[in-house]
Design a protein around this motif. Structure first.
Motif, PDB file in Angstrom:
ATOM      1  N   CYS A 199     -37.231  44.616-116.269  1.00 44.51           N
ATOM      2  CA  CYS A 199     -36.911  43.553-116.941  1.00 44.51           C
ATOM      3  C   CYS A 199     -38.259  42.363-116.883  1.00 44.51           C
ATOM      4  CB  CYS A 199     -35.660  42.680-116.039  1.00 44.51           C
ATOM      5  SG  CYS A 199     -34.315  43.826-115.975  1.00 44.51           S
ATOM      6  N   GLY A 200     -38.368  41.625-118.257  1.00 38.71           N
ATOM      7  CA  GLY A 200     -39.374  40.625-118.062  1.00 38.71           C
ATOM      8  C   GLY A 200     -40.624  41.112-118.638  1.00 38.71           C
ATOM      9  N   GLU A 233     -47.066  44.065-117.944  1.00 41.70           N
ATOM     10  CA  GLU A 233     -46.195  44.147-116.955  1.00 41.70           C
ATOM     11  C   GLU A 233     -46.141  42.986-115.651  1.00 41.70           C
ATOM     12  OE1 GLU A 233     -46.212  45.990-113.349  1.00 41.70           O
ATOM     13  OE2 GLU A 233     -48.072  45.445-113.551  1.00 41.70           O
ATOM     14  N   GLU A 287     -35.575  42.329-106.364  1.00 42.87           N
ATOM     15  CA  GLU A 287     -36.224  41.272-107.617  1.00 42.87           C
ATOM     16  C   GLU A 287     -37.490  41.236-107.300  1.00 42.87           C
ATOM     17  OE1 GLU A 287     -34.677  40.109-109.919  1.00 42.87           O
ATOM     18  OE2 GLU A 287     -32.722  41.035-109.507  1.00 42.87           O
ATOM     19  N   THR A 288     -38.653  41.347-108.136  1.00 41.54           N
ATOM     20  CA  THR A 288     -39.746  41.281-108.143  1.00 41.54           C
ATOM     21  C   THR A 288     -40.334  40.157-108.997  1.00 41.54           C
ATOM     22  OG1 THR A 288     -40.089  43.816-107.808  1.00 41.54           O
ATOM     23  CG2 THR A 288     -42.147  42.419-108.292  1.00 41.54           C
ATOM     24  N   PRO A 289     -40.877  38.991-108.466  1.00 43.05           N
ATOM     25  CA  PRO A 289     -41.366  38.026-109.179  1.00 43.05           C
ATOM     26  C   PRO A 289     -42.383  38.205-110.105  1.00 43.05           C
ATOM     27  CG  PRO A 289     -41.999  37.697-106.721  1.00 43.05           C
ATOM     28  CD  PRO A 289     -41.106  38.861-106.748  1.00 43.05           C
ATOM     29  N   ALA A 290     -42.436  37.559-111.017  1.00 40.98           N
ATOM     30  CA  ALA A 290     -43.574  37.473-112.057  1.00 40.98           C
ATOM     31  C   ALA A 290     -45.016  37.255-111.297  1.00 40.98           C
ATOM     32  CB  ALA A 290     -43.682  36.713-113.236  1.00 40.98           C
ATOM     33  N   GLN A 291     -45.905  38.077-111.431  1.00 38.11           N
ATOM     34  CA  GLN A 291     -47.211  37.775-110.838  1.00 38.11           C
ATOM     35  C   GLN A 291     -48.264  37.526-111.721  1.00 38.11           C
ATOM     36  OE1 GLN A 291     -47.702  40.741-107.709  1.00 38.11           O
ATOM     37  NE2 GLN A 291     -45.836  40.561-106.871  1.00 38.11           N
ATOM     38  N   THR A 343     -45.616  40.087-115.858  1.00 41.67           N
ATOM     39  CA  THR A 343     -44.473  39.100-115.817  1.00 41.67           C
ATOM     40  C   THR A 343     -43.120  39.874-115.589  1.00 41.67           C
ATOM     41  OG1 THR A 343     -44.048  39.558-118.362  1.00 41.67           O
ATOM     42  CG2 THR A 343     -45.774  37.867-117.646  1.00 41.67           C
ATOM     43  N   VAL A 344     -43.247  40.992-115.068  1.00 47.89           N
ATOM     44  CA  VAL A 344     -41.831  41.741-114.832  1.00 47.89           C
ATOM     45  C   VAL A 344     -41.308  40.992-113.696  1.00 47.89           C
ATOM     46  CG1 VAL A 344     -40.945  43.850-113.895  1.00 47.89           C
ATOM     47  CG2 VAL A 344     -42.444  44.044-115.912  1.00 47.89           C
ATOM     48  N   THR A 345     -39.881  40.809-113.750  1.00 48.51           N
ATOM     49  CA  THR A 345     -39.211  40.108-112.776  1.00 48.51           C
ATOM     50  C   THR A 345     -38.359  41.064-112.043  1.00 48.51           C
ATOM     51  OG1 THR A 345     -37.352  39.817-114.423  1.00 48.51           O
ATOM     52  CG2 THR A 345     -39.046  37.891-114.018  1.00 48.51           C
ATOM     53  N   HIS A 346     -38.105  42.182-112.416  1.00 48.49           N
ATOM     54  CA  HIS A 346     -37.146  43.281-111.833  1.00 48.49           C
ATOM     55  C   HIS A 346     -37.410  44.674-112.241  1.00 48.49           C
ATOM     56  CE1 HIS A 346     -33.906  45.122-109.947  1.00 48.49           C
ATOM     57  NE2 HIS A 346     -33.421  45.757-111.382  1.00 48.49           N
TER      58      HIS A 346
END
Length: 283
Positions: A261-262, A241, A6-10, A243-246
């Motif tokens: 995602c996101g 991208e 999972e990659t948090p939004a940055q 805001t991508v969460t995953h």
């Protein structure tokens, strides 16, 4: 078993898309621009390059037909009223040290890169004296434009080639260094016409950037500072991208589908503007 990553939004302040404080203007065209009718996009390039006082250099490095393509754009830009138009053809890397080419760029108010093969642009110009002059003149305020391959080369990392009309996968887009006029973006052209959303998303997953721009044919984006404006008959697809969460890129084998995602998606037609710093449309 491999767990999902999972990659948090940055919102990384270093991923700044807006141009530096001292800069010219970019006109980035999705290809197949009108050359015979109103020539709305090319007319805007001439106007922003100085209008009737414009000194334009046509860079034919991307095309395999430099004489024919160069003559076509000379005719168009002269018809639109530019004061002086000349062609610089750097078909070989050593041509990028030619004093005549360097002088032409140094005296220009607008530089136009034709279509063709974007890899030829970087092969012949990257890390040369002519590239340094182009960046210097851009910082001094000239307009740099490019169509098709001339659009693809604008970022620091560019799409060299890839499949269209397909879902995003790891190997759909091949990336390499671009010319670096617009940092932290990915640009794709002929976008709607060749079904390139999948390859733009694949490129963004491979080479994370703040924004991805998919530019339709006979459509352009002009960028001056932090403001992007759409010109032409099609639309520009903007993928954010940040805001991508995953995504599952780290887990993929060849020919496996990408999950993303996101991400945010904006579709902007003629006249719409976008704030690159805030990453939001101006309504």
């Amino acid at each position: 078993m491999v767990s999902q990553i999972e990659t948090p939004a940055q919102d990384d302040p270093q991923e700044n898309v807006a141009l530096p404080e001292t800069h010219g203007e970019l006109v980035i065209i999705g290809g197949a621009e009108d050359k015979e009718g109103e020539c709305k996009i090319l007319r805007e390039f001439v106007r922003r390059s100085g209008g009737l006082d414009a000194h334009i250099v046509v860079m034919t490095v991307a095309t395999g037909l430099p004489g024919e393509v160069g003559a076509q754009y000379i005719d168009i830009f002269e018809r639109l009223g530019a004061k002086d138009v000349q062609v610089v053809d750097t078909g070989k890397r050593e041509d990028a040290s030619d004093p005549r080419a360097i002088e032409a760029i140094s005296q220009s108010t607008g530089v136009f890169f034709t279509g063709g093969n974007q890899a030829r642009i970087t092969e012949c110009l990257k890390d040369t004296e002519l590239e340094a002059v182009l960046h210097r003149r851009f910082s001094e305020g000239i307009v740099i434009a490019g169509t098709s391959a001339g659009a693809a080369m604008m970022p620091d990392m560019m799409i060299v080639e890839g499949e269209g009309e397909t879902n995003p996968r790891r190997e759909v887009a091949r990336m390499d260094r671009g010319m670096g006029f617009l940092p932290n973006v990915i640009i794709d052209q002929h976008f709607a016409q060749r079904g390139r959303l999948g390859r733009l998303l694949s490129a963004l997953a491979q080479q994370p950037a703040s924004l991805g721009f998919g530019i339709d044919e006979n459509t352009a984006i002009s960028i001056n500072g932090k403001i992007l404006e759409v010109i032409g008959e099609g639309a520009v697809t903007i993928v954010d991208e940040s805001t991508v969460t995953h995504n599952n890129m780290a887990e993929l084998l060849h020919d496996e589908a990408l999950a993303l995602c996101g991400a945010k998606l904006h579709i902007l037609p003629h006249g719409y503007k976008f704030d690159l710093e805030q990453r939001s449309p101006i309504l």
